[in-house]
Design a protein around this motif. Structure first.
Motif, PDB file in Angstrom:
ATOM      1  N   SER A   1      -2.290  -1.621  -5.527  1.00 48.55           N
ATOM      2  CA  SER A   1      -1.883  -1.832  -4.142  1.00 48.55           C
ATOM      3  C   SER A   1      -1.818  -3.304  -3.750  1.00 48.55           C
ATOM      4  CB  SER A   1      -2.849  -1.095  -3.208  1.00 48.55           C
ATOM      5  OG  SER A   1      -2.800   0.295  -3.486  1.00 48.55           O
TER       6      SER A   1
ATOM      7  N   TYR B   1       0.841  -1.203   0.000  1.00 44.92           N
ATOM      8  CA  TYR B   1       0.000   0.000   0.000  1.00 44.92           C
ATOM      9  C   TYR B   1       0.871   1.247   0.000  1.00 44.92           C
ATOM     10  CZ  TYR B   1      -4.295  -2.592   0.524  1.00 44.92           C
ATOM     11  OH  TYR B   1      -5.372  -3.406   0.272  1.00 44.92           O
TER      12      TYR B   1
ATOM     13  N   HIS C   1      -4.514   8.069   1.771  1.00 42.79           N
ATOM     14  CA  HIS C   1      -3.688   6.906   2.104  1.00 42.79           C
ATOM     15  C   HIS C   1      -2.745   7.232   3.262  1.00 42.79           C
ATOM     16  CE1 HIS C   1      -0.757   3.675   1.771  1.00 42.79           C
ATOM     17  NE2 HIS C   1       0.172   4.625   1.748  1.00 42.79           N
TER      18      HIS C   1
ATOM     19  N   PRO D   1      -6.708   2.094  -5.885  1.00 40.04           N
ATOM     20  CA  PRO D   1      -7.307   0.771  -5.670  1.00 40.04           C
ATOM     21  C   PRO D   1      -6.656  -0.345  -6.479  1.00 40.04           C
ATOM     22  CG  PRO D   1      -8.999   2.413  -6.166  1.00 40.04           C
ATOM     23  CD  PRO D   1      -7.677   3.072  -6.388  1.00 40.04           C
ATOM     24  N   GLU D   2      -6.098   0.028  -7.643  1.00 39.31           N
ATOM     25  CA  GLU D   2      -5.617  -1.047  -8.525  1.00 39.31           C
ATOM     26  C   GLU D   2      -4.119  -1.315  -8.495  1.00 39.31           C
ATOM     27  OE1 GLU D   2      -9.035  -1.709  -8.813  1.00 39.31           O
ATOM     28  OE2 GLU D   2      -8.987   0.073 -10.087  1.00 39.31           O
TER      29      GLU D   2
ATOM     30  N   SER E   1     -13.225  -1.938  -2.202  1.00 39.64           N
ATOM     31  CA  SER E   1     -12.062  -1.961  -3.094  1.00 39.64           C
ATOM     32  C   SER E   1     -10.819  -1.926  -2.207  1.00 39.64           C
ATOM     33  CB  SER E   1     -12.092  -0.788  -4.067  1.00 39.64           C
ATOM     34  OG  SER E   1     -11.398   0.310  -3.547  1.00 39.64           O
TER      35      SER E   1
ATOM     36  N   ALA F   1      -8.043  -0.218  -1.885  1.00 39.83           N
ATOM     37  CA  ALA F   1      -7.358   0.963  -1.337  1.00 39.83           C
ATOM     38  C   ALA F   1      -8.005   2.247  -1.830  1.00 39.83           C
ATOM     39  CB  ALA F   1      -5.889   0.933  -1.760  1.00 39.83           C
ATOM     40  N   THR F   2      -7.705   3.327  -1.143  1.00 38.75           N
ATOM     41  CA  THR F   2      -8.237   4.634  -1.537  1.00 38.75           C
ATOM     42  C   THR F   2      -7.533   5.135  -2.804  1.00 38.75           C
ATOM     43  OG1 THR F   2      -8.311   6.971  -0.906  1.00 38.75           O
ATOM     44  CG2 THR F   2      -6.581   5.677   0.101  1.00 38.75           C
ATOM     45  N   GLY F   3      -8.251   5.985  -3.543  1.00 35.29           N
ATOM     46  CA  GLY F   3      -7.654   6.557  -4.749  1.00 35.29           C
ATOM     47  C   GLY F   3      -6.859   7.821  -4.454  1.00 35.29           C
TER      48      GLY F   3
END
Ligand SMILES: Cc1ncc(C[n+]2csc(CCOP(=O)(O)OP(=O)(O)O)c2C)c(N)n1
Length: 833
Positions: A632, A624, A816, A629-630, A807, A809-811
């Motif tokens: 991580s 992370y 983050h 989101p994609e 999802s 993780a945060t965008g």
């Protein structure tokens, strides 16, 4: 090969329409397939209206005879004129593709394949077998294909195929005993496979085929999951590995054959991915013969419901390869195309597609009533005779006596199967598998993986050297200089260097290494640079292939932009190269879910279902870092959910040295299990994850990395990867005492003993806290918590994680940071002193 010469009349004008003979022929070569008579039942492929084909005259009639009969060809999209001319010569009768087959042999094969199905139908009524009836021409087709292949030097073939006609192929091509297949229907000795094994129409088989020319070809029918087309890249990877083993001429010695269903061919993307591998360096296998067993139906769905185009094979037109359609009720035409396909494959080392168009006599399986969904079609099929009857009349052969004889043999075999006590063995592993073990881990499998300082130094010199006249990029020059210093022990090693030393050391130990993935030569994160590029001429140099005269080969390829196709290929490769380290790398770990079928159906379950081992390695960048989101999560949770019976290893090395030991351990141990590695991104060169050279001289990979800095801890934080380093840094900043931070570098097989001893080293630690970056519904949380509780005794087991989320993780990078800060605060807790 007989050559028939006809006068070249292409310059003459065809009287009726003002077109030259050559122009008339070109029209038919291009569009004739649209009016060919390909559907035996004449229902689904009525001639299309093609105005260009409305030409008359003798040339048109002649060309129509070649291109609109029971054979049709799509080849005018091939840019190479020599290839088109080659096909034209054969379809227009100027060159025969080989000696004419014996029609009585063809009839015998048709009879055998139909009777096999009929006996199962009568003895095991209502049991699934996915009958071949309607396209039994497949069996003489393969016979002819193998005959031609053998004449060109084939001694081996890999066959990938799904359910349709598989049992028939097992008996009538691969040479399994009919009694063995019948015993699968009897399902003998179920206790031997409780919870494991696979259904009869998925298991693999091996055998030997004697061609009509008297040559022998080893056959390997690849174990296959229900997931249609997933076997395609696996078969290709296996073919490549076997071809490499066969040495010079390997691509001629082994022919890959893949048999498809029509709906699956049109619908499943993995086929397109696999076909795109066919002519790419590192993946080519000298051409695959694709056979579509086309019954013009997919389960209950009609032809037009599973296709946006006229032919299921249209997807193959993206490649410069020929597609031959043939009416499966014309066995002579079928064999002509088999010969042509084989000859084309051997002449051009190209893929070829053959669309064998027949029908399906029964329902999708035999428990299915097709008259409910296709009443008209099945009314017609009911009165349609089997092909052997049609063909025997055509060639004037009396088959009654032979049919009786074969039937009696099959019934005898069926009776024998009913008294069998043991499940049959349908396949045999090649000798190169004998040194390797599967099943549960045993401590005696362990080996030492460390190197001496001297060995590391020599390898480092080799992997940083390049020819004197090589024009190196300034950045790479610097990188290599730094690596050399690392190899001398004057600077800690980062992951890129640790990996290079691991690979180099294995190569020097004669272990071949193969690594593929998107941009893997350089490395997505600029970390590898395994292939140096001359800045003046773009010539390439791989230092790892110049370490020693007697070293093994390092193959590193940038793959096509595919996950399922490439991972399937590498799994297949690993199946026939157990002595090599075979690695596939995802660009970011989450992209691996594009290959989920390969992971679920082959990698995690292949041993359980088929007793087949693989040492394939998945390198999945994970962590992370606020990239959204994609980028991580490699979805750690999904791999852990698949873990059981020591089926694979799931690891996240916390330092460069750990990665080094892990790669070496993977191939030096004789325990062959897939290895999933969550690899770093930001930690690749991070000072906290680099390793002193001494760590590479240590004997082993550590499943659990203890915290040697903290004595008498009251809290024990357990974690994997980056978060552990962040916690250690923060702990130091805060001056937090009595909190030990332990890395769990191997999540599976669960290192219970090592964890227990770590707990024992901290007897005053009353809290065990699992810390992960992932949300509560992801990561290793649900896997580790019950297992930690089992060994924690009276200690409390707690966890710190992000809140459950849909999802990963945060965008937002800033969000983050906030989340990460909270996570660390929660993990380190209030100040203790
Ligand atoms: C990936 C995948 N999706 C769905 C299915 C379910 N399924 C099994 S057979 C079949 C129809 C296949 O039709 P086709 O490819 O034409 O082969 P046929 O059975 O007609 O020979 C379907 C949809 C499957 N096995 N695999």
């Amino acid at each position: 090969m007989a050559t028939i010469t006809t006068p070249d009349t292409s310059a003459l004008t065809s009287s009726a329409n003002g077109l030259s003979r050559g122009q008339v022929f070109d029209v038919f070569r291009r569009w004739g397939y649209l009016q060919a008579q390909l559907d035996p039942l004449g229902q689904h492929l009525p001639p299309s209206s093609v105005p260009e084909l409305e030409i008359e005259g003798p040339d048109a009639e002649e060309a129509r005879g070649y291109y609109c009969g029971t054979v049709a060809a799509e080849f005018m999209h091939i840019p190479d004129g020599a290839r088109r001319a080659w096909i034209e010569d054969r379809l227009e009768g100027r060159v025969e593709p080989g000696p004419a087959p014996d029609p009585h042999r063809t009839l015998e094969l048709l009879l055998r394949s139909d009777l096999f199905e009929q006996v199962i139908q009568s003895r095991y009524l209502g049991t699934k077998r996915f009958s071949l009836e309607g396209v039994t021409a497949l069996v003489p087709f393969i016979d002819e294909l193998l005959n031609h292949a053998a004449e060109h030097g084939a001694i081996s073939a890999i066959i990938g195929m799904s359910h349709r006609g598989r049992l028939n192929v097992m008996v009538n091509v691969v040479g399994c005993e009919a009694a063995d297949i019948f015993s699968k229907f009897e399902d003998v000795n179920p206790r031997s496979i409780l919870g494991g094994g696979d259904v009869k129409y998925h298991v693999g088989a091996t055998g030997e085929y004697e061609t009509r020319g008297g040559k022998n070809v080893d056959l390997h029918l690849v174990s296959n999951p229900s997931h249609l087309e997933a076997v395609d890249p696996v078969a290709a990877g296996r073919a490549r590995a076997k071809q490499v083993r066969l040495g010079e001429g390997g691509q001629d010695k082994l022919i890959p054959i893949v048999i498809h269903g029509d709906a699956a061919f049109a619908g499943q993307g993995v086929l397109a991915e696999t076909m795109n591998l066919s002519d790419v360096e590192g993946f080519s296998i000298g051409g695959t013969v694709h056979i579509v067993v086309n019954n013009l139906i997919g389960f209950t769905a009609a032809h037009h419901e599973v296709n946006s185009s006229r032919f299921a094979t249209d997807i193959a037109k993206r490649l410069p390869i020929p597609i031959f359609h043939v009416n499966a009720e014309d066995p002579d035409a079928v064999l002509r195309i088999a010969a042509l396909a084989a000859e084309y494959r051997y002449t051009f080392h190209s893929d070829v597609v053959v669309d064998l168009i027949g029908y399906r006599r029964h329902g999708h399986s035999e428990v299915d009533d097709p008259t409910v969904t296709q009443p008209l079609r099945y009314a017609k099929i009911k009165d349609h005779p089997p092909l052997y009857q049609i063909y025997s009349k055509q060639i004037g052969a009396d088959i009654a006596a032979r049919a009786k004889e074969l039937q009696a043999e099959l019934i005898e075999a069926q009776k024998e199967a009913t008294v069998r006590k043991k499940a049959p063995v349908l396949s045999h592993l090649p000798g190169y598998w004998s040194p390797y073990c599967g099943r549960g881990f045993k401590p005696e499998y362990d080996v030492e993986t460390g190197l001496t300082l001297e060995e590391i130094g020599t390898i480092s010199e080799g992997l940083t050297a390049y020819p004197a006249d090589f024009h190196i990029h300034a950045k790479i020059k610097k990188l290599l200089e730094q690596r050399l210093v690392m190899g001398q022990g004057k600077r800690p090693l980062d992951y890129g260097m640790a990996e290079a030393v691991a690979i180099g050391s294995l190569l020097k130990q004669q272990v071949p290494v193969r690594l593929t993935g998107q941009d893997s030569q350089r490395g997505t994160f600029n970390q590898r640079h395994s292939v140096l590029v001359d800045i003046e001429n773009e010539q390439r140099f791989i230092p790892l292939n110049h370490l020693a005269a007697d070293q093994a080969k390092f193959e590193v390829y940038n793959s096509i932009l595919s996950e399922a196709g490439v991972l399937g290929f590498e799994y297949g490769f690993s199946r026939d190269f157990p002595e090599a380290l075979v690695m596939w790398e995802a660009q970011f770990g989450d992209f691996a879910n594009g290959a989920q079928i390969i992971i679920d159906q082959f990698i995690s379950s292949g041993e359980d279902k088929w007793g087949l081992l693989s040492g394939v390695v998945l390198l999945l960048p994970h962590g992370y870092e606020g990239q959204g989101p994609e980028h991580s999560s490699a979805r750690v949770e999904r791999f852990l959910q698949l873990a059981a019976h020591d089926n694979m290893q799931i690891c996240q090395p916390s330092s460069a040295a750990q990665y080094f030991h892990l790669l070496r351990r993977q191939v030096l141990r004789k325990w062959r299990k897939p290895l999933v590695v969550f690899t770093p991104k930001s930690m690749l060169r991070h000072p906290d994850a680099v390793s002193p050279i001494a760590d590479l001289t240590r004997a082993h990979f550590l499943n659990v990395v203890p915290d040697t800095e903290t004595q008498s801890a009251k809290r024990l934080l357990l974690c994997t990867g980056k978060i552990g380093h962040e916690l250690r840094v923060e702990r130091q900043k805060r001056g937090t005492e009595h909190t030990a931070i332990v890395f769990l570098d191997q999540l599976y097989p669960w290192p219970e003993a090592e964890l227990e001893s770590e707990f024992e080293r901290h007897p005053e630690a009353t809290e065990i806290v699992w810390v992960q970056e992932e949300p509560a519904n992801m990561g290793a949380l649900s896997f580790v918590m019950p297992r930690l509780r089992l060994i924690a005794g009276s200690r409390q087991v707690l966890s710190v994680k992000r809140s459950a989320a849909a999802s990963p993780a945060t965008g937002s990078a800033k969000a983050h940071e906030l989340e990460q800060g909270t996570l660390i605060d929660m993990a380190l807790g209030r100040k203790e002193d």
